[in-house]
Design a protein around this motif. Structure first.
Motif, PDB file in Angstrom:
ATOM      1  N   LEU A 174      20.695  32.042  -5.343  1.00  0.00           N
ATOM      2  CA  LEU A 174      20.235  33.187  -5.779  1.00  0.00           C
ATOM      3  C   LEU A 174      19.846  34.135  -4.764  1.00  0.00           C
ATOM      4  O   LEU A 174      19.362  33.486  -3.586  1.00  0.00           O
ATOM      5  CB  LEU A 174      19.112  33.052  -6.596  1.00  0.00           C
ATOM      6  N   CYS A 175      19.968  35.433  -4.690  1.00  0.00           N
ATOM      7  CA  CYS A 175      19.653  36.263  -3.660  1.00  0.00           C
ATOM      8  C   CYS A 175      18.409  37.227  -4.309  1.00  0.00           C
ATOM      9  O   CYS A 175      18.924  37.884  -5.002  1.00  0.00           O
ATOM     10  CB  CYS A 175      20.818  37.183  -3.047  1.00  0.00           C
ATOM     11  N   ARG A 176      17.207  37.088  -3.574  1.00  0.00           N
ATOM     12  CA  ARG A 176      16.393  37.979  -4.535  1.00  0.00           C
ATOM     13  C   ARG A 176      16.271  39.229  -3.910  1.00  0.00           C
ATOM     14  O   ARG A 176      15.738  40.298  -4.524  1.00  0.00           O
ATOM     15  CB  ARG A 176      14.997  37.113  -4.140  1.00  0.00           C
ATOM     16  N   CYS A 177      16.853  39.501  -2.700  1.00  0.00           N
ATOM     17  CA  CYS A 177      17.265  40.931  -2.084  1.00  0.00           C
ATOM     18  C   CYS A 177      18.466  41.372  -3.166  1.00  0.00           C
ATOM     19  O   CYS A 177      18.775  42.443  -2.824  1.00  0.00           O
ATOM     20  CB  CYS A 177      17.547  40.953  -0.857  1.00  0.00           C
ATOM     21  N   THR A 178      19.079  40.585  -3.906  1.00  0.00           N
ATOM     22  CA  THR A 178      20.177  41.040  -4.840  1.00  0.00           C
ATOM     23  C   THR A 178      21.390  41.679  -4.188  1.00  0.00           C
ATOM     24  O   THR A 178      21.730  42.793  -4.530  1.00  0.00           O
ATOM     25  CB  THR A 178      19.674  41.727  -5.943  1.00  0.00           C
ATOM     26  N   VAL A 196      23.646  40.291   4.900  1.00  0.00           N
ATOM     27  CA  VAL A 196      22.370  39.663   5.166  1.00  0.00           C
ATOM     28  C   VAL A 196      21.138  40.805   4.873  1.00  0.00           C
ATOM     29  O   VAL A 196      21.107  41.793   5.784  1.00  0.00           O
ATOM     30  CB  VAL A 196      22.263  38.953   6.363  1.00  0.00           C
ATOM     31  N   GLN A 197      20.341  40.416   4.064  1.00  0.00           N
ATOM     32  CA  GLN A 197      18.880  41.427   3.965  1.00  0.00           C
ATOM     33  C   GLN A 197      17.901  40.773   4.603  1.00  0.00           C
ATOM     34  O   GLN A 197      17.554  40.556   5.828  1.00  0.00           O
ATOM     35  CB  GLN A 197      18.771  41.934   2.525  1.00  0.00           C
ATOM     36  N   CYS A 198      16.975  39.840   3.925  1.00  0.00           N
ATOM     37  CA  CYS A 198      15.942  39.250   4.448  1.00  0.00           C
ATOM     38  C   CYS A 198      16.559  37.967   4.867  1.00  0.00           C
ATOM     39  O   CYS A 198      15.913  37.408   5.728  1.00  0.00           O
ATOM     40  CB  CYS A 198      15.115  38.875   3.475  1.00  0.00           C
ATOM     41  N   GLY A 199      17.621  37.500   4.581  1.00  0.00           N
ATOM     42  CA  GLY A 199      18.290  36.235   5.228  1.00  0.00           C
ATOM     43  C   GLY A 199      17.898  34.972   4.480  1.00  0.00           C
ATOM     44  O   GLY A 199      18.435  33.735   4.856  1.00  0.00           O
ATOM     45  N   PHE A 200      17.028  34.839   3.603  1.00  0.00           N
ATOM     46  CA  PHE A 200      16.573  33.545   3.124  1.00  0.00           C
ATOM     47  C   PHE A 200      17.705  32.791   2.023  1.00  0.00           C
ATOM     48  O   PHE A 200      17.614  31.938   2.495  1.00  0.00           O
ATOM     49  CB  PHE A 200      15.199  33.876   2.176  1.00  0.00           C
ATOM     50  N   CYS A 201      18.521  33.547   1.686  1.00  0.00           N
ATOM     51  CA  CYS A 201      19.418  32.928   0.779  1.00  0.00           C
ATOM     52  C   CYS A 201      20.692  32.465   1.818  1.00  0.00           C
ATOM     53  O   CYS A 201      21.687  31.989   1.277  1.00  0.00           O
ATOM     54  CB  CYS A 201      19.823  33.740  -0.317  1.00  0.00           C
ATOM     55  N   THR A 202      20.786  33.291   2.784  1.00  0.00           N
ATOM     56  CA  THR A 202      22.027  33.536   3.567  1.00  0.00           C
ATOM     57  C   THR A 202      22.497  31.874   3.978  1.00  0.00           C
ATOM     58  O   THR A 202      23.646  31.394   3.727  1.00  0.00           O
ATOM     59  CB  THR A 202      21.909  34.287   4.763  1.00  0.00           C
TER      60      THR A 202
HETATM   61  S1  FES Z   1      19.300  38.277   1.520  1.00  0.00           S
HETATM   62 FE1  FES Z   1      17.231  38.216   1.105  1.00  0.00          FE
HETATM   63  S2  FES Z   1      17.491  36.756  -0.690  1.00  0.00           S
HETATM   64 FE2  FES Z   1      19.360  37.105  -0.159  1.00  0.00          FE
END
Ligand code: FES
Ligand SMILES: Cc1cc2nc3c(=O)[nH]c(=O)nc-3n(C[C@H](O)[C@H](O)[C@H](O)COP(=O)(O)OP(=O)(O)OC[C@H]3O[C@@H](n4cnc5c(N)ncnc54)[C@H](O)[C@@H]3O)c2cc1C
Ligand code: FES
Lengths: 303, 153
Positions: free
Chosen positions: B135-139, B99-105
């Protein structure tokens, strides 16, 4: 587009009978749109490309979600059968593998849970991934209208981007495929901008089977997606193969003809020259793949 | 424009709501039921941030009308934990740093949950195929795939 608006206003009707659908189409005219998985329609309505006052949901009508196989009659696929249903159905995989392969080439797993075979064909996009498979399999579309049912061969169905032989007061109820050709092998090769999940830049469906009707003993069908205003049969390539011994030289010549038959355009996904080159390359590869399957099967039978 | 009275089960709880014809399931979940774990990334079926389970199968809730969910069983990311215990997938995402920003999680978790339910021991390729629509924009894909492998055991 930075942020997308919600869907415009419309009424939703869950159709209870075939007659009700036809009645709504007749009385509502262009204000009425048919809804199945909504993966094309809702996106286009949100973008304002398509307007409708009433959406008629036809996917719950009897037979719309069933797949029926009979070795003598062939396959009947309800128009609202989803891509994932097709891709996992045992009869489709055993007897019409190219259709299962094409269905799994559509979009993502989530989209395939909603996207239907009928929606893919009725949308009449040149890029429809299931179109080449249904074409090489000799499919017929069952349309229901005020005068009852009629069948349209898929080769006569597509008229232009978004245009089909479906009349405004008709809706698609099923797709029928003839019994599988004995010993047939097929493949659908799709090239997208990425390996999976994108619309086709070029799609090529190839079906081959032993045949006593043509001198070489094998008949081949080829259909192309995303390289003309409509999904296209590569008829010149097919004719050439009907007169030549199968193998590398014939396949290379046929692939060249297929590339000439294509009428691609430049668009956001690709350009004309690249598309033509890819038609040639994928057609040759498809023919070789199918031929390997056919040769292995014939040596397996001890010929 | 007509409204429809629908009943559905969301994360085990029965809900009865009136929805407008043009509401998506995503709008119903976020704006009416205040289940904001489900995200709106594109409203167009491309990104998978809105993925929920509809009768056990992952769908893009931005492309499902709320009225179409009448009678359905819906699971969102809020419904993954049970009795204060995270789903093994959620724990694995934490442990692997997926999990980075968590938006895709939330969408990733539900696609992965559905995958492990239909195929408890997927290969790496099968995991990547099942997550094509997320899609995970934090890749952070490598860690996400590793987390799914870890949860599969
Ligand atoms: S964790 Fe940021 S979009 Fe996947
Ligand atoms: C993110 C994304 C990726 C996609 N990727 C691909 C891809 O890789 N390959 C591909 O081929 N497609 C792709 N698509 C397009 C779409 O998913 C498919 O074409 C799908 O099969 C459409 O089916 P549906 O049931 O969702 O159709 P709907 O959206 O319900 O309907 C499509 C059209 O057909 C009409 N219609 C619906 N039912 C009937 C009926 N019974 N009779 C007559 N007309 C009817 C509708 O009014 C509408 O115009 C993608 C879409 C999205 C959103
Ligand atoms: S918000 Fe639904 S797929 Fe992006």
């Amino acid at each position: 587009m930075l942020s997308r608006p919600g869907l415009p206003s419309f009424d939703y009707v869950r159709a209870g009978s075939h007659d009700e659908v036809v009645r709504l189409l007749v009385t509502g005219g262009p204000d009425v749109r048919l809804l199945m998985g909504g993966t094309d329609l809702l996106v286009r309505m949100r973008d304002g490309v398509v307007r409708a006052r009433t959406l008629v949901d036809v996917k719950h009508l009897p037979g719309m979600r069933t797949i029926a196989y009979d070795s003598a009659a062939g396959l009947t696929v309800g128009a609202a059968v989803t891509m994932n249903q097709l891709a996992s159905n045992a009869d489709v995989r055993a007897h019409y593998a190219i259709l299962a392969e094409a269905a799994s080439a559509v979009a993502s797993y989530q989209v395939r849970n909603r996207a239907t075979l009928g929606g893919n064909l009725c949308n009449a996009s040149p890029a429809a991934d299931t179109a080449p498979a249904v074409m090489v399999l000799g499919g017929r579309l069952v349309l229901c209208g005020p005068e009852g049912e009629r069948e349209v061969p898929i080769d006569e169905f597509f008229l232009g981007p978004g245009k089909s032989a479906r009349q405004a007061n008709e809706f698609l109820t099923a797709v029928r495929l003839p019994p599988p050709r004995q010993g047939a092998r097929g493949t659908y090769l799709k090239l997208g901008r990425n390996r999976e999940g994108d619309l086709a830049v070029v799609g090529v469906g190839v079906l081959g089977s032993p045949s006593s009707e043509v001198p070489p003993g094998y008949a081949f069908s080829i259909a192309l997606a995303s390289v003309a205003p409509v999904p296209l049969r590569a008829t010149a390539a097919e004719r050439l193969l009907a007169g030549q011994k199968p193998g590398g030289a014939a396949f290379a010549a046929a692939a060249q003809l297929a590339a000439q038959e294509a009428r691609p355009i430049d668009d956001v996904r690709s350009g004309v020259a690249y598309r033509r080159a890819m038609v040639e390359s994928l057609t040759r590869r498809g023919l070789e793949t199918v031929w390997r399957g056919l040769s292995a099967a014939s040596s397996g039978r001890g010929r | 424009m007509a409204t429809h009275s629908i009943t559905l089960t969301v994360n085990g709880a029965k809900e009865q709501v009136d929805v407008a014809s043009n509401w998506t399931l995503l709008q119903l979940l976020r704006d009416r039921l205040a289940l904001t774990g489900t995200k709106n990334g594109c409203s167009a079926g491309e990104c998978g941030a809105c993925t929920v389970l509809l009768n056990g199968e992952p769908v893009n809730s931005c492309l499902v009308l709320a009225v179409e969910a009448d009678g359905a069983n819906v699971v969102t990311v809020e419904g993954l934990a049970h009795d204060g215990q995270l789903d093994p997938l959620q724990q694995a995402f934490i442990d692997e740093g997926a999990v980075q920003c968590g938006f895709c999680t939330p969408g990733m978790l539900l696609s992965a949950r559905a995958l492990l339910t239909r195929n408890p021991h997927p290969s790496e390729r099968e995991i990547r195929q099942a997550l094509v629509g997320n899609l995970c924009r934090c890749t952070g894909y490598a860690r996400i795939v590793r987390a799914v492998q870890k949860a599969a055991g």
